[in-house]
Design a protein around this motif. Sequence first.
Motif, PDB file in Angstrom:
ATOM      1  N   MET B   1      46.122  16.169  81.510  1.00 12.93           N
ATOM      2  CA  MET B   1      45.864  16.880  80.237  1.00 12.93           C
ATOM      3  C   MET B   1      45.585  18.354  80.496  1.00 12.93           C
ATOM      4  SD  MET B   1      45.753  16.447  77.029  1.00 12.93           S
ATOM      5  CE  MET B   1      45.540  14.676  76.831  1.00 12.93           C
ATOM      6  N   LYS B   2      44.732  18.625  81.493  1.00 15.43           N
ATOM      7  CA  LYS B   2      44.387  20.017  81.831  1.00 15.43           C
ATOM      8  C   LYS B   2      45.638  20.798  82.207  1.00 15.43           C
ATOM      9  CE  LYS B   2      40.148  20.976  81.275  1.00 15.43           C
ATOM     10  NZ  LYS B   2      39.181  19.911  81.583  1.00 15.43           N
ATOM     11  N   ARG B   3      46.489  20.149  83.023  1.00 16.05           N
ATOM     12  CA  ARG B   3      47.681  20.845  83.490  1.00 16.05           C
ATOM     13  C   ARG B   3      48.636  21.097  82.331  1.00 16.05           C
ATOM     14  NH1 ARG B   3      50.316  17.425  87.077  1.00 16.05           N
ATOM     15  NH2 ARG B   3      48.315  16.419  87.481  1.00 16.05           N
ATOM     16  N   GLN B   4      48.694  20.119  81.426  1.00 15.22           N
ATOM     17  CA  GLN B   4      49.587  20.264  80.282  1.00 15.22           C
ATOM     18  C   GLN B   4      49.167  21.424  79.405  1.00 15.22           C
ATOM     19  OE1 GLN B   4      49.249  16.539  78.451  1.00 15.22           O
ATOM     20  NE2 GLN B   4      51.131  15.732  79.295  1.00 15.22           N
ATOM     21  N   GLU B   5      47.873  21.540  79.209  1.00 12.17           N
ATOM     22  CA  GLU B   5      47.326  22.520  78.274  1.00 12.17           C
ATOM     23  C   GLU B   5      47.986  23.893  78.417  1.00 12.17           C
ATOM     24  OE1 GLU B   5      45.206  22.765  75.705  1.00 12.17           O
ATOM     25  OE2 GLU B   5      45.091  24.948  75.754  1.00 12.17           O
ATOM     26  N   GLY B   6      48.022  24.405  79.639  1.00 15.87           N
ATOM     27  CA  GLY B   6      48.568  25.742  79.862  1.00 15.87           C
ATOM     28  C   GLY B   6      50.008  25.854  79.394  1.00 15.87           C
ATOM     29  N   ALA B   7      50.822  24.853  79.762  1.00 16.43           N
ATOM     30  CA  ALA B   7      52.246  24.896  79.421  1.00 16.43           C
ATOM     31  C   ALA B   7      52.446  24.781  77.914  1.00 16.43           C
ATOM     32  CB  ALA B   7      52.969  23.768  80.142  1.00 16.43           C
ATOM     33  N   LEU B   8      51.716  23.849  77.316  1.00 16.85           N
ATOM     34  CA  LEU B   8      51.867  23.640  75.871  1.00 16.85           C
ATOM     35  C   LEU B   8      51.466  24.903  75.107  1.00 16.85           C
ATOM     36  CD1 LEU B   8      50.371  20.047  75.475  1.00 16.85           C
ATOM     37  CD2 LEU B   8      52.774  20.712  75.524  1.00 16.85           C
ATOM     38  N   ARG B   9      50.383  25.485  75.556  1.00 15.95           N
ATOM     39  CA  ARG B   9      49.864  26.677  74.895  1.00 15.95           C
ATOM     40  C   ARG B   9      50.881  27.813  74.934  1.00 15.95           C
ATOM     41  NH1 ARG B   9      43.776  28.475  76.292  1.00 15.95           N
ATOM     42  NH2 ARG B   9      43.707  30.454  75.204  1.00 15.95           N
ATOM     43  N   LEU B  10      51.485  27.961  76.105  1.00 16.76           N
ATOM     44  CA  LEU B  10      52.490  29.016  76.276  1.00 16.76           C
ATOM     45  C   LEU B  10      53.665  28.795  75.330  1.00 16.76           C
ATOM     46  CD1 LEU B  10      52.456  31.367  78.264  1.00 16.76           C
ATOM     47  CD2 LEU B  10      54.129  30.108  79.632  1.00 16.76           C
ATOM     48  N   MET B  11      54.123  27.534  75.280  1.00 18.02           N
ATOM     49  CA  MET B  11      55.272  27.224  74.412  1.00 18.02           C
ATOM     50  C   MET B  11      54.924  27.462  72.954  1.00 18.02           C
ATOM     51  SD  MET B  11      57.150  23.921  76.048  1.00 18.02           S
ATOM     52  CE  MET B  11      55.753  22.980  76.589  1.00 18.02           C
ATOM     53  N   MET B  12      53.684  27.122  72.591  1.00 22.11           N
ATOM     54  CA  MET B  12      53.280  27.308  71.199  1.00 22.11           C
ATOM     55  C   MET B  12      53.261  28.791  70.847  1.00 22.11           C
ATOM     56  SD  MET B  12      52.544  25.804  68.478  1.00 22.11           S
ATOM     57  CE  MET B  12      51.682  25.964  66.927  1.00 22.11           C
ATOM     58  N   GLU B  13      52.779  29.612  71.785  1.00 27.75           N
ATOM     59  CA  GLU B  13      52.766  31.049  71.515  1.00 27.75           C
ATOM     60  C   GLU B  13      54.188  31.560  71.315  1.00 27.75           C
ATOM     61  OE1 GLU B  13      50.375  33.592  74.184  1.00 27.75           O
ATOM     62  OE2 GLU B  13      49.165  31.798  74.506  1.00 27.75           O
ATOM     63  N   GLN B  14      55.115  31.089  72.191  1.00 23.10           N
ATOM     64  CA  GLN B  14      56.521  31.489  72.062  1.00 23.10           C
ATOM     65  C   GLN B  14      57.060  31.045  70.712  1.00 23.10           C
ATOM     66  OE1 GLN B  14      58.193  33.396  74.236  1.00 23.10           O
ATOM     67  NE2 GLN B  14      56.195  33.520  75.222  1.00 23.10           N
ATOM     68  N   ALA B  15      56.710  29.809  70.322  1.00 22.06           N
ATOM     69  CA  ALA B  15      57.210  29.254  69.066  1.00 22.06           C
ATOM     70  C   ALA B  15      56.722  30.081  67.883  1.00 22.06           C
ATOM     71  CB  ALA B  15      56.769  27.805  68.916  1.00 22.06           C
ATOM     72  N   GLN B  16      55.469  30.521  67.968  1.00 20.73           N
ATOM     73  CA  GLN B  16      54.936  31.332  66.867  1.00 20.73           C
ATOM     74  C   GLN B  16      55.694  32.648  66.745  1.00 20.73           C
ATOM     75  OE1 GLN B  16      50.676  31.635  67.618  1.00 20.73           O
ATOM     76  NE2 GLN B  16      50.283  30.102  66.041  1.00 20.73           N
ATOM     77  N   LEU B  17      56.247  33.111  67.867  1.00 17.22           N
ATOM     78  CA  LEU B  17      57.017  34.359  67.825  1.00 17.22           C
ATOM     79  C   LEU B  17      58.452  34.114  67.375  1.00 17.22           C
ATOM     80  CD1 LEU B  17      55.686  35.930  71.138  1.00 17.22           C
ATOM     81  CD2 LEU B  17      55.060  36.544  68.793  1.00 17.22           C
ATOM     82  N   GLY B  18      58.816  32.823  67.220  1.00 17.89           N
ATOM     83  CA  GLY B  18      60.144  32.506  66.709  1.00 17.89           C
ATOM     84  C   GLY B  18      61.113  32.001  67.764  1.00 17.89           C
ATOM     85  N   ASP B  19      60.635  31.645  68.951  1.00 19.76           N
ATOM     86  CA  ASP B  19      61.494  31.137  70.019  1.00 19.76           C
ATOM     87  C   ASP B  19      61.802  29.649  69.795  1.00 19.76           C
ATOM     88  OD1 ASP B  19      62.585  30.096  72.326  1.00 19.76           O
ATOM     89  OD2 ASP B  19      61.309  31.261  73.669  1.00 19.76           O
ATOM     90  N   ALA B  20      63.019  29.371  69.280  1.00 16.73           N
ATOM     91  CA  ALA B  20      63.367  28.001  68.887  1.00 16.73           C
ATOM     92  C   ALA B  20      63.482  27.070  70.094  1.00 16.73           C
ATOM     93  CB  ALA B  20      64.659  27.991  68.087  1.00 16.73           C
ATOM     94  N   ARG B  21      63.895  27.616  71.246  1.00 19.23           N
ATOM     95  CA  ARG B  21      64.067  26.741  72.418  1.00 19.23           C
ATOM     96  C   ARG B  21      62.720  26.279  72.939  1.00 19.23           C
ATOM     97  NH1 ARG B  21      67.689  29.326  76.762  1.00 19.23           N
ATOM     98  NH2 ARG B  21      66.685  27.739  78.043  1.00 19.23           N
ATOM     99  N   ALA B  22      61.787  27.208  73.031  1.00 20.33           N
ATOM    100  CA  ALA B  22      60.436  26.827  73.463  1.00 20.33           C
ATOM    101  C   ALA B  22      59.852  25.822  72.471  1.00 20.33           C
ATOM    102  CB  ALA B  22      59.545  28.065  73.538  1.00 20.33           C
ATOM    103  N   TYR B  23      60.119  26.055  71.216  1.00 24.64           N
ATOM    104  CA  TYR B  23      59.576  25.186  70.164  1.00 24.64           C
ATOM    105  C   TYR B  23      60.123  23.770  70.279  1.00 24.64           C
ATOM    106  CZ  TYR B  23      57.843  23.967  65.504  1.00 24.64           C
ATOM    107  OH  TYR B  23      57.182  23.395  64.456  1.00 24.64           O
ATOM    108  N   ARG B  24      61.440  23.676  70.557  1.00 25.51           N
ATOM    109  CA  ARG B  24      62.042  22.348  70.689  1.00 25.51           C
ATOM    110  C   ARG B  24      61.416  21.589  71.864  1.00 25.51           C
ATOM    111  NH1 ARG B  24      66.558  19.310  70.050  1.00 25.51           N
ATOM    112  NH2 ARG B  24      67.302  20.672  68.410  1.00 25.51           N
ATOM    113  N   THR B  25      61.285  22.273  73.001  1.00 28.08           N
ATOM    114  CA  THR B  25      60.663  21.618  74.163  1.00 28.08           C
ATOM    115  C   THR B  25      59.243  21.185  73.816  1.00 28.08           C
ATOM    116  OG1 THR B  25      61.811  23.325  75.406  1.00 28.08           O
ATOM    117  CG2 THR B  25      60.399  21.840  76.648  1.00 28.08           C
ATOM    118  N   LEU B  26      58.537  22.084  73.138  1.00 23.59           N
ATOM    119  CA  LEU B  26      57.158  21.768  72.746  1.00 23.59           C
ATOM    120  C   LEU B  26      57.124  20.505  71.889  1.00 23.59           C
ATOM    121  CD1 LEU B  26      54.130  22.678  72.517  1.00 23.59           C
ATOM    122  CD2 LEU B  26      54.769  23.748  70.369  1.00 23.59           C
TER     123      LEU B  26
END
Lengths: 213, 188
Positions: B1-26
């Motif tokens: 869970m701890k390890r996931q947190e960082g990656a998920l958080r990063l993808m969510m930030e990208q998604a908020q900026l409109g990055d559809a690929r990061a969002y799909r992976t997320l």
Amino acid sequence: MKTADLINRLTVDLKPVDYRRASRALGLAFAAGSLAAVAAICLTLGLRPDLREPHALGFLMLKLVFAAGVAATAFLLLLRLARPGQARRSSNLVAALPFVGIVLLAVLDLSATPGAQWAALIAGHAWPKCMVIILVMAAAPYALMVLALRWGAPTELWRTGALAGLLAGGVSASAYALACGDDSLPFVACWYSSAILMCGVIGGMLGQRLLRW
Amino acid sequence: MKRQEGALRLMMEQAQLGDARAYRTLLEQLSSLLRLHLRRKLVQMGRNAANAEDLVQEVLMAVHARRDTYDPSEPFTPWLYAIARYKLIDHLRRSKMAHAEGPLDAAEAMSDGFDHTAVESGIDMEKLLATIPQHSQRVIRDVKLDGRSVAEAAAREGITEAAAKVRIHRGLKAMTVAIGGRLWREDR
């Protein structure tokens, strides 16, 4: 529908979003609600006429520190409660501080006065009017806060609604203080506090319905 | 869970900026996380885990609709699980906690997953226990709170192991209904 299809649908045409939107909406609602309450008081009861006297001004400031303090702490908590996952890390106790403060002051004041005068100090001139006006005038700021919370995603509805109610009560009481000529600490501790707390309870009950998403 | 947190958080930030690929992976990662999480929750509450997929989709839609309420300066997983919890309660309220389904054999699995520390802190275990019949209370107390095995508890009661399982199953089911009624009231 398959989950994979849903993900396809959600990712197509993704728009950027601004995470500050909810906080901004809450800030705007807070400001608009305060303006509305002050305007309502100025237009109906009018400011208290004796504001040039230092004693009256001092008491106005004290009431404002208390009532606006309630509104401000509730606002800070709402900024967190509007976002999922932050509720647990914010404590309701902060919102209780202004109440504790005013009650302590009132107790000190009462202990310095003979018991025969207590009833007069507590009842003041117009406690029913004070309660009714604070409650009625809290409706507009409450409604504005509820609307603003729709931009957020509160997950603890009772608590969020109650804090919105406290905020509205605090705003409304601050505005009423501009007109209120009852200058005694026990009066404020008794009637201002109970009116604001009632706003909180009503806000919580309504919030469970109004804040669902 | 701890390890996931960082990656998920990063993808969510990208998604908020409109990055559809990061969002799909997320979303793909979230759906498997949520599937596990919600299945476990449903089973714990004695509900049909077959509904988990609907619930996963509901949570994904909520994540999508409210993705701007995630504040990038805060941790991501608490945000996600708060939404999941909210939607789970919503789901339970709508299905009105009708009744737990599932064969009796599930009693073992179900009670194994029944971790009393997971019960929300506002719900008092003792009060909850008091809502069910005494004979079920004793068995549940033995097995769930005092850590005895089902066989031991059955021996103490002078009943067969199967009968003890039935009591646990019925008791947990009744407690689930009691929790459900409470959540339902609290949230309205």
